[in-house]
Structures are given as C-alpha cells and as structure tokens.
Design a protein around this motif. Structure first.
Motif, PDB file in Angstrom:
ATOM      1  N   GLY A   1      -0.262   2.085  -3.280  1.00 40.33           N
ATOM      2  CA  GLY A   1      -1.561   2.562  -2.839  1.00 40.33           C
ATOM      3  C   GLY A   1      -2.708   1.588  -2.934  1.00 40.33           C
ATOM      4  O   GLY A   1      -3.877   2.001  -2.887  1.00 40.33           O
ATOM      5  N   VAL A   2      -2.423   0.282  -3.070  1.00 41.17           N
ATOM      6  CA  VAL A   2      -3.497  -0.709  -3.153  1.00 41.17           C
ATOM      7  C   VAL A   2      -3.164  -1.903  -2.263  1.00 41.17           C
ATOM      8  O   VAL A   2      -2.008  -2.121  -1.895  1.00 41.17           O
TER       9      VAL A   2
ATOM     10  N   HIS B   1       0.829  -1.198   0.000  1.00 41.07           N
ATOM     11  CA  HIS B   1       0.000   0.000   0.000  1.00 41.07           C
ATOM     12  C   HIS B   1       0.868   1.254   0.000  1.00 41.07           C
ATOM     13  O   HIS B   1       0.559   2.247  -0.682  1.00 41.07           O
ATOM     14  N   ALA B   2       1.969   1.225   0.737  1.00 42.30           N
ATOM     15  CA  ALA B   2       2.869   2.380   0.756  1.00 42.30           C
ATOM     16  C   ALA B   2       3.509   2.614  -0.608  1.00 42.30           C
ATOM     17  O   ALA B   2       3.750   3.760  -1.010  1.00 42.30           O
TER      18      ALA B   2
END
Length: 325
Positions: free
Chosen positions: A300-301, A296-297
C-alpha cells in the motif's frame, strides 16, 4: 540516549520459546533496546512446559515500558476474562505504549479491551474460538502479523520473530533489522501479509524437488524467468514443475517470483540510494512503473514512501565526502 525499554509480561502458562523471542531479537540490536521480563505479581510463573520460570521484576516495571510484549500462553490458561492480578498489571501501562502480542497473547490484549475495533491476528487454529469470544475485534487469521499502529499482533510461535524484526525495522531501518536477523540466523524479512502455514507439509529435500531451481532463480532475478525456463532448469515438465513448486512453497511460480523480486527491491530501497527505475531493472521488473504497481498492491505504499519510512539514517562515516569547489 536511553535505550528503548521493552517489557515482556510473562503470564501463567507462557511458552518458553515465545517468552525468549523478544530478548533474543531486541537484545541483538546493538544496544538500541533494553529488555526486561516481569510477571503479573512478581512471583515465579508456571510455563507451558514441565517447569516454572523465575522473573527479575514485578508488574511495576510496566509503568516504564516503551513497548510491552505479551507472549503466547498454553490453551489451558486462555481466559475470556483476565485474572485480577493481570488486569491490575495491564492498568499500569502508560497510554500510548506500543503493545505487541505473540500468538495466544492476543487473547490477553482482547480480554483487556485493547483490540476492540482493531485489526488483529492469532493462530489460525483458534480463529473460530477467538471470534466467538471477541466479536469486536476485526480478526485477520491468514497472516503472520498485523501492524495496527501502536498495537501489533502475530500468529503462531515463530511469527513472534517476524513481528519483533518488523518493530526493529520500523524503528531503525532495514540495515539494523537485517543485522539482527543475521545474528539470530533467521530470515531477515517475511511480510506480515504472508499466509500462515495452514496444514502445509514441509517437503523432504530430494533430488526431484524444486529447491535448487528456487536458489538459481534468486541468483537470476534480473533476467526473464518464465515457467518454461524454470521447469527446464529443474529438468521437469511444465505440469510436474508447477505442481511440485506449489506443494513445496504454497505459491505458484509466478507469485513466488513477484514476492522474491519485491523482497529484493525492498532491501535495495532500505540500503541504497539507487533510483527506483534502476532497482526495478536489477530485480527483474519491467520498469519503475511496474515496481510501483506491485509494491503498492503488496503493502500500500510507493517505493519512495517505503524508502523514507524504512531507510536507516546514515552515520557520519556513511555520509558522502564533501568535495571542495
């Protein structure tokens, strides 16, 4: 089913290398794409070398494009305002057509107003000039490419390969993109957010470099790989190893390991049905939560969202056999 049509717009001053990238990458995708090349007026085009190029199509083919690629042009041909023939050619493109630029091709899209209010990139050496000319564009100069939905821009030269592979990956999944990369003998994936190589010298391969340790680490990603262990494998002190590793990769050993583990995890998400926790263990993360946090970092998912987006649909042959009950 009709192949996705990619039209490459060759403009005055186009660099031959970048002009050939779309045909080479999309042409290796087993018939999924049809690649056509046109000029703004249908005439031969002077390129950024000592020869001209004759194209097979005029601008009218742009009306039929699903994706349009504008390769880079030599700096002497860069303009803040487009020639009339180029503006007329771009006006033929249907609304909603995906637009892709390579390097200074971003100047063409920006001059046409297609990047106003969007995030984009171009070659790092042109950052100041681009911002002065096109203040409405949100320029991100330190990445390989930017995917802003139906408009994608890439940085210098070989990043055109990266953005075209990214398009294949987005359209058809990682398996086909990796297949194309193997055909073209290029790395299958470089994250768009990876920094451009700004004045980063390429180290000469020597017995005292860290390349062998990098390869060894890739073969042991599922194991704890501390800086001490890496330095010991390279036969160096911690300080020397850390310095040489940074000189050769532009990254700290820890950051490089995270990138490699994420790359391996993404490949497994694209090509397997393995649970997220199992993938995390195979690539060296402490657990599924750690993988989720790092992924995610980086992009973004979540892992599941990434798998839904990039997992190629199974063919009939790949479907699991039904068992009689």
């Amino acid at each position: 089913m009709r192949a996705h049509r990619v039209v490459v717009l060759a403009l005055e001053g186009v660099y031959p290398f970048e002009l050939g990238i779309p045909g080479r990458v999309f042409g290796a995708a087993d018939g999924r794409y049809e690649v056509l090349t046109c000029s703004a007026d249908g005439r031969p085009v002077r390129c950024g070398a000592d020869f001209s190029i004759t194209v097979e199509h005029g601008p009218e083919v742009l009306r039929t494009a699903d994706t349009v690629v504008v390769p880079s042009i030599a700096p002497d041909y860069v303009r803040s305002e487009l020639p009339e023939a180029v503006s007329a050619a771009l006006a033929m493109i249907r609304p909603g057509t995906r637009m892709v630029s390579i390097c200074t091709g971003a100047y063409v899209l920006a001059a046409a107003g297609l990047l106003d209010g969007r995030t984009a990139t171009t070659h790092w050496q042109l950052t100041g000039d681009f911002r002065r000319r096109f203040p409405k564009v949100r320029l991100t100069p330190d990445v390989l490419f930017v995917d802003d939905g139906d408009v994608l821009t890439s940085s210098g030269a070989a990043s055109g390969i990266d953005v075209c592979l990214h398009v294949v990956r987005a359209d058809h999944g990682g398996a086909l993109a990796n297949h194309v990369a193997r055909k073209c003998v290029v790395p299958p994936f470089r994250d768009g957010g990876q920094a451009q190589y700004v004045e980063q010298p390429v180290p000469a391969p020597t017995a005292t470099g860290t390349a062998a340790t990098q390869q060894w680490a890739l073969e042991h990603l599922d194991e704890p790989l501390t800086l001490t262990r890496l330095a010991r494998h390279a036969g160096m002190s911690l300080r020397t190893f850390n310095r040489r590793f940074r000189d050769e990769t532009g990254l700290s050993p820890g950051r490089w390991l995270i990138q490699q583990r994420l790359l391996r995890a993404r490949q497994l998400l694209e090509t397997s049905d393995l649970p997220v926790d199992l993938i995390a263990g195979q690539v060296g993360f402490a657990g599924g939560a750690s993988l989720r946090q790092h992924l995610h970092a980086a992009i973004g998912v979540s892992p599941q969202a990434y798998r839904r987006t990039f997992r190629a649909p199974r063919t009939a042959e790949e479907q699991p056999a039904a068992h009689a009950g």
